[in-house]
Design an enzyme around this catalytic site. Structure first.
Site, PDB file in Angstrom:
ATOM      1  CD  GLU A 178      27.402  27.620 -26.143  1.00  0.00           C
ATOM      2  OE1 GLU A 178      28.074  27.422 -25.108  1.00  0.00           O
ATOM      3  OE2 GLU A 178      27.592  28.596 -26.884  1.00  0.00           O
ATOM      4  CD  GLU A 183      26.173  32.422 -27.249  1.00  0.00           C
ATOM      5  OE1 GLU A 183      25.180  31.877 -26.721  1.00  0.00           O
ATOM      6  OE2 GLU A 183      27.315  32.391 -26.758  1.00  0.00           O
TER       7      GLU A 183
END
Length: 696
Positions: free
Chosen positions: A176, A252
């Site tokens: 991320e 995810e």
């Protein structure tokens, strides 16, 4: 007879508004299915699992990984530890420093071994959230020297093979956070040169852009990246990503409380990530909620195991929602084409159909999750309706001659009635290639030619109990590099170390020398490891501590009533007793950052080991150093009222801890009075220490 009557009722009722769904492979197949997974990491989400009693630990692992038993996961994704907080804790790096390697650290190795033991075909995927500071060569970026960072990752892959016989299938860039084109290419080149041509790169574990656009512009980058992985896509993709021709993953997803609403979220996205977004794998964050419940994202795992001292765990409904897909498919199966067994249903919900690699088997999964009962934590879910509907399933192509399908059924309940989870309804006939089914709301069906499904079950685990007090830890039973039971490091990295000191043969050492390259959006403060119960109020904590002779921390602390942890640890509050031995000073603060000073003064600290004791009772804190009273203070009204016990350091650097113990307030007071008496202080003075009003 009851099971047969249920099947007849569900599948033979015909209504006038029947909709027909065609399942057909004649026009070709869709994308290859890559599997359903769980994510251990980001961070320390499996921390408490490793110290469960062996019996319950094995049962939990079976529910997660054993084929045809529970969740039966196809993929295990783990964090490549980076010595920095990454949501619920810090995961240890295999290279705290550039000059050393250690592949005994952490518990992800153990977890991967256990997963492989149960399912040798499970795929393994590693991804860093943070990096040791040395990787950045003095900067806050892991991309300053791509060769150094790639070498660091490759050593982790090599360690998996050398020490655990584990083959890593996938590796990511940086969770991320911004990915780097040059580094991605270098990683691919160095993987190939190291003999890891089969390790596939997933990029960039963020959103669809800019990686999709970059792939279109850069042929070398396109060759380096095998899979585009995104987080929390809301079942949607973008044209640029589809046009790359790459496999698309929700690398995810979920991240939702594991009650029935969470199960509804999971059921919906497992189907609709492919129906709406062409995603061929969905990976749950997290695998298992095995961390203290007061830490961020409580119970966001597929199941819950956060009470190792009691052996209690909970098999939550998302386990059985997962089984609807995983027990009847395998990576390498193929989705059927859109509107040929893959589509949204006319009355709401969705259907996906998959076939085995030899086209001999078929699995069809249907979900009808309503809007309010399938909300995920992110992103927001646009309004939609689901209604009861009757559907005719028409099998064509290679499936036209199927005579029967085996059916598994779940119904999530939201009206205080028990849910039906993964019930085997037996076989239903397929007549002339057709069957009919009445679909209710918040239901899930799997219809399959496979007969191997099973709802695994173990006897109920022991009942949950509070964290045990008194609690003592000498660290003598652990191997070097292990993390002792129940401690959950939040900043920095601590591990057990052998010493040559006959009085302190094994110690719990903080080992990180410099700030890591963090994943959390701020630079965290002082290293801290917590333990216990977030609702503790009156408590006595004691530990022996020593700062290092080289690369030392400037101080150590013990603390009680600690809260505000995870990525918010820079806001951690509690009652902290800091000792700075070289300066002969102490501080009592109301926060880890030492901005809320309560008391300070001189401290007659020894060279070497010192024993710190802290009793917090009602509004009073009493601290001792080497068995003698050092301070007694009245706590501010705004001081933290409850929280964990903790120990830690005043800065990054080496510090050792031993003989840690916790007592509740009453026992702790008696223990401390006896200890002070042993130093021949006047009994009258000792009794005054804890009398109401002394520090008021």
């Amino acid at each position: 007879m009851l099971k047969q009557s249920i099947v007849i009722f569900l599948f033979m009722c015909v209504s006038s508004n029947t909709q027909t769904i065609i399942i057909d492979d004649t026009g070709g197949l869709g994308r290859q299915f890559d599997g359903i997974g769980g994510l251990s990491g980001g961070g320390a989400t499996s921390r408490l699992l490793v110290n469960y009693p062996e019996k319950q630990r094995n049962e939990i692992l079976d529910y997660l990984f054993q084929p045809n038993f529970g969740a039966s996961l196809h993929i295990l994704k783990v964090e490549i530890g980076g010595d920095a907080q990454s949501t619920d804790g810090t995961e240890a790096s295999h290279m705290h420093n550039s000059w050393e390697e250690n592949y005994e650290r952490g518990y992800e190795w153990w977890l991967m071994v256990e997963a492989k033991k149960r399912n040798p075909k499970i795929k393994l995927y590693g991804l860093p959230w943070a990096f040791p500071g040395w990787v950045g060569a003095g900067t806050r970026s892991p991309y300053t020297n791509p060769e150094i960072t790639a070498t660091y990752i490759i050593k982790w892959i090599q360690g998996a093979i050398k020490y655990y016989n584990l083959t890593i299938d996938y590796v990511g860039i940086w969770n991320e956070r911004s990915y780097d084109i040059k580094y991605t290419k270098v990683l691919r080149q160095m993987l190939d040169k190291s003999g890891f041509q089969n390790v596939r790169i997933v990029a960039a574990d963020g959103n669809w852009t800019p990686v999709s656009k970059d792939i279109h512009k850069d042929a070398e980058l396109a060759a380096a990246i095998d899979i585009i992985g995104v987080h929390y896509p809301g079942t949607k993709t973008v044209v640029d990503a589809v046009a790359t021709g790459k496999q698309l993953w929700a690398s995810e997803d979920y991240s939702t409380f594991n009650d029935n609403v969470g199960a509804g979220c999971w059921a919906r996205i497992l189907n609709q990530n492919y129906v709406n977004g062409d995603m061929t794998s969905t990976i749950s964050w997290n695998l298992i909620a095995s961390y203290y419940s007061a830490l961020p994202f409580n119970r966001d795992g597929l199941m819950t195991a956060n009470s190792p001292w009691s052996g209690y765990y909970r098999v939550e409904s998302p386990i059985w929602i997962t089984a609807h897909t995983t027990q009847f498919t395998s990576p390498g199966w193929m989705y059927l084409g859109k509107n040929q067994g893959v589509q949204l249903l006319p009355g709401g919900g969705s259907i996906v159909s998959l076939t085995s690699q030899d086209n001999m088997d078929l699995t069809v999964i249907i979900e009808t999750m309503s809007h309010n009962h399938s909300l995920c934590i992110r992103p927001s879910l646009p309004p939609y309706e689901v209604k009861q509907q009757n559907v005719t399933i028409q099998l064509k192509g290679n499936f036209a001659n199927i005579q029967k399908l085996y059916v598994w059924y779940s119904k999530l309940s939201f009206d205080q009635q028990p849910s039906t989870l993964f019930r085997n309804l037996g076989a239903i006939p397929v007549v002339n290639g057709e069957l009919q089914i009445d679909l209710g709301i918040d239901e899930m069906y799997t219809m399959t030619t496979l007969t191997a499904g099973q709802k695994g079950i173990y006897p109920d685990p022991p009942a949950p109990t509070p964290f045990p007090l008194p609690y003592k830890e000498t660290f003598e039973v652990y191997l070097p590099a292990e993390e002792p039971n129940n401690f959950a490091q939040q900043v920095g990295s601590f591990e057990v170390v052998d010493t040559t000191d006959s009085q302190h043969k094994k110690v719990y050492r903080h080992v990180v020398l410099h700030d890591p390259i963090t994943w959390c959006p701020i630079n965290l403060v002082f290293p801290i490891s917590i333990i216990g119960n977030s609702s503790w109020t009156d408590l006595y904590v004691e530990v022996d501590a020593m700062i290092g002779q080289v690369n030392a921390s400037d101080g150590v602390f013990v603390a009680t009533r600690v809260s505000n942890l995870g990525c918010e640890s820079f806001h951690a509050v509690g009652v902290f007793f800091f000792l700075f031995p070289d300066k002969k000073k102490y501080e009592v603060t109301g926060d880890l950052a030492r901005t809320q000073l309560i008391s300070s003064g001189n401290a007659d600290a020894k060279t070497g080991w010192n024993t710190l004791g802290l009793l917090v009772k009602n509004h009073t804190a009493v601290g001792t150093l080497n068995g003698k009273e050092l301070f007694g203070v009245m706590l501010p009204v705004k001081a933290s009222k409850m929280g964990f016990a903790a120990l830690g350091t005043g800065s990054f650097g080496i510090a050792d801890f031993d003989n840690f113990q916790i007592h509740d307030g009453k026992d702790g007071e008696n223990y401390l009075i006896n200890k002070l008496n042993s130093y021949k202080q006047k009994k009258d003075d000792v009794n005054l220490y804890f009398k109401p009003g002394r520090y008021e």
